[in-house]
Design a protein around this motif. Structure first.
Motif, mmCIF file in Angstrom:
data_model
loop_
_atom_site.group_PDB
_atom_site.id
_atom_site.type_symbol
_atom_site.label_atom_id
_atom_site.label_comp_id
_atom_site.label_asym_id
_atom_site.label_seq_id
_atom_site.Cartn_x
_atom_site.Cartn_y
_atom_site.Cartn_z
ATOM 1 N N ARG A 268 -26.624 23.674 -58.579
ATOM 2 C CA ARG A 268 -26.570 24.490 -57.362
ATOM 3 C C ARG A 268 -27.480 23.837 -56.335
ATOM 4 O O ARG A 268 -28.653 23.596 -56.612
ATOM 5 N N ILE A 269 -26.916 23.542 -55.172
ATOM 6 C CA ILE A 269 -27.699 22.816 -54.169
ATOM 7 C C ILE A 269 -27.929 23.614 -52.892
ATOM 8 O O ILE A 269 -28.501 23.083 -51.942
ATOM 9 N N GLY A 270 -27.497 24.867 -52.858
ATOM 10 C CA GLY A 270 -27.751 25.617 -51.637
ATOM 11 C C GLY A 270 -27.293 27.055 -51.707
ATOM 12 O O GLY A 270 -26.519 27.437 -52.582
ATOM 13 N N SER A 271 -27.792 27.840 -50.760
ATOM 14 C CA SER A 271 -27.345 29.228 -50.611
ATOM 15 C C SER A 271 -27.436 29.608 -49.138
ATOM 16 O O SER A 271 -28.339 29.158 -48.426
ATOM 17 N N PHE A 272 -26.463 30.412 -48.719
ATOM 18 C CA PHE A 272 -26.352 30.815 -47.322
ATOM 19 C C PHE A 272 -25.977 32.277 -47.228
ATOM 20 O O PHE A 272 -25.367 32.824 -48.144
ATOM 21 N N GLN A 273 -26.310 32.883 -46.112
ATOM 22 C CA GLN A 273 -25.912 34.249 -45.807
ATOM 23 C C GLN A 273 -25.294 34.263 -44.427
ATOM 24 O O GLN A 273 -25.679 33.475 -43.560
ATOM 25 N N GLY A 274 -24.350 35.159 -44.222
ATOM 26 C CA GLY A 274 -23.721 35.300 -42.922
ATOM 27 C C GLY A 274 -22.260 35.664 -43.076
ATOM 28 O O GLY A 274 -21.802 36.039 -44.153
ATOM 29 N N SER A 275 -21.521 35.552 -41.969
ATOM 30 C CA SER A 275 -20.096 35.865 -41.991
ATOM 31 C C SER A 275 -19.440 35.285 -40.748
ATOM 32 O O SER A 275 -20.115 34.758 -39.861
ATOM 33 N N ASN A 276 -18.121 35.403 -40.717
ATOM 34 C CA ASN A 276 -17.337 34.955 -39.561
ATOM 35 C C ASN A 276 -17.611 33.510 -39.166
ATOM 36 O O ASN A 276 -17.655 33.165 -37.994
ATOM 37 N N GLY A 277 -17.834 32.652 -40.159
ATOM 38 C CA GLY A 277 -18.010 31.231 -39.900
ATOM 39 C C GLY A 277 -19.402 30.804 -39.475
ATOM 40 O O GLY A 277 -19.630 29.626 -39.202
ATOM 41 N N ASN A 278 -20.363 31.731 -39.445
ATOM 42 C CA ASN A 278 -21.740 31.401 -39.039
ATOM 43 C C ASN A 278 -22.716 31.867 -40.113
ATOM 44 O O ASN A 278 -22.807 33.057 -40.400
ATOM 45 N N PHE A 279 -23.473 30.905 -40.664
ATOM 46 C CA PHE A 279 -24.346 31.197 -41.786
ATOM 47 C C PHE A 279 -25.699 30.525 -41.587
ATOM 48 O O PHE A 279 -25.804 29.518 -40.897
ATOM 49 N N THR A 280 -26.722 31.078 -42.236
ATOM 50 C CA THR A 280 -28.044 30.456 -42.283
ATOM 51 C C THR A 280 -28.489 30.423 -43.728
ATOM 52 O O THR A 280 -28.093 31.266 -44.532
ATOM 53 N N GLY A 281 -29.316 29.438 -44.061
ATOM 54 C CA GLY A 281 -29.796 29.365 -45.433
ATOM 55 C C GLY A 281 -30.462 28.048 -45.730
ATOM 56 O O GLY A 281 -31.029 27.413 -44.840
ATOM 57 N N THR A 282 -30.377 27.627 -46.990
ATOM 58 C CA THR A 282 -31.034 26.403 -47.434
ATOM 59 C C THR A 282 -30.053 25.530 -48.204
ATOM 60 O O THR A 282 -29.114 26.016 -48.829
#
Length: 112
Positions: free
Chosen positions: A58-72
């Motif tokens: 696992r190399i990352g995780s993101f939160q958001g919706s509608n094509g726009n996300f933030t994370g690592t």
């Protein structure tokens, strides 16, 4: 009659689940030719390498919706963690992240 109603309700629920899935979920080709999967997870959406030397990581995780996300995202070889944004445009994922607010990287992946 009740059985037909139950089958219809079940089919509607399955159709809604497929329709409601975020378009970022899927298999992606990375810039270096390996593949990665983006799936739903407890953190929102997780990225797992599918091929190459880092398959299964696992190399990352993101939160958001509608094509726009933030994370690592973690660069597997150096193990550096980059914080940033992921945007989805059609069948292309654009990621931009920085570590220590100085070293920044951009990635573009395409849907398989």
């Amino acid at each position: 009659m009740q059985r037909l109603a139950l089958i219809t309700a079940s089919m509607t629920l399955v159709a809604f689940s497929v329709w409601a899935q975020e378009p970022v979920v899927g298999t992606w080709k990375t810039q270096v030719g390996t593949t990665a999967a983006i799936d739903e997870c407890a953190q929102g959406y997780c990225i797992t390498m599918k091929t190459g030397n880092n398959a299964g990581k696992r190399i990352g995780s993101f939160q958001g919706s509608n094509g726009n996300f933030t994370g690592t995202i973690i660069e597997p070889e150096s193990r550096k963690t980059f914080r940033g944004v992921l945007t989805l445009t059609g069948d292309t994922v654009h990621m931009r992240g920085c570590t220590m607010k100085v070293i920044c990287v951009s990635l573009i992946w395409t849907r398989l």
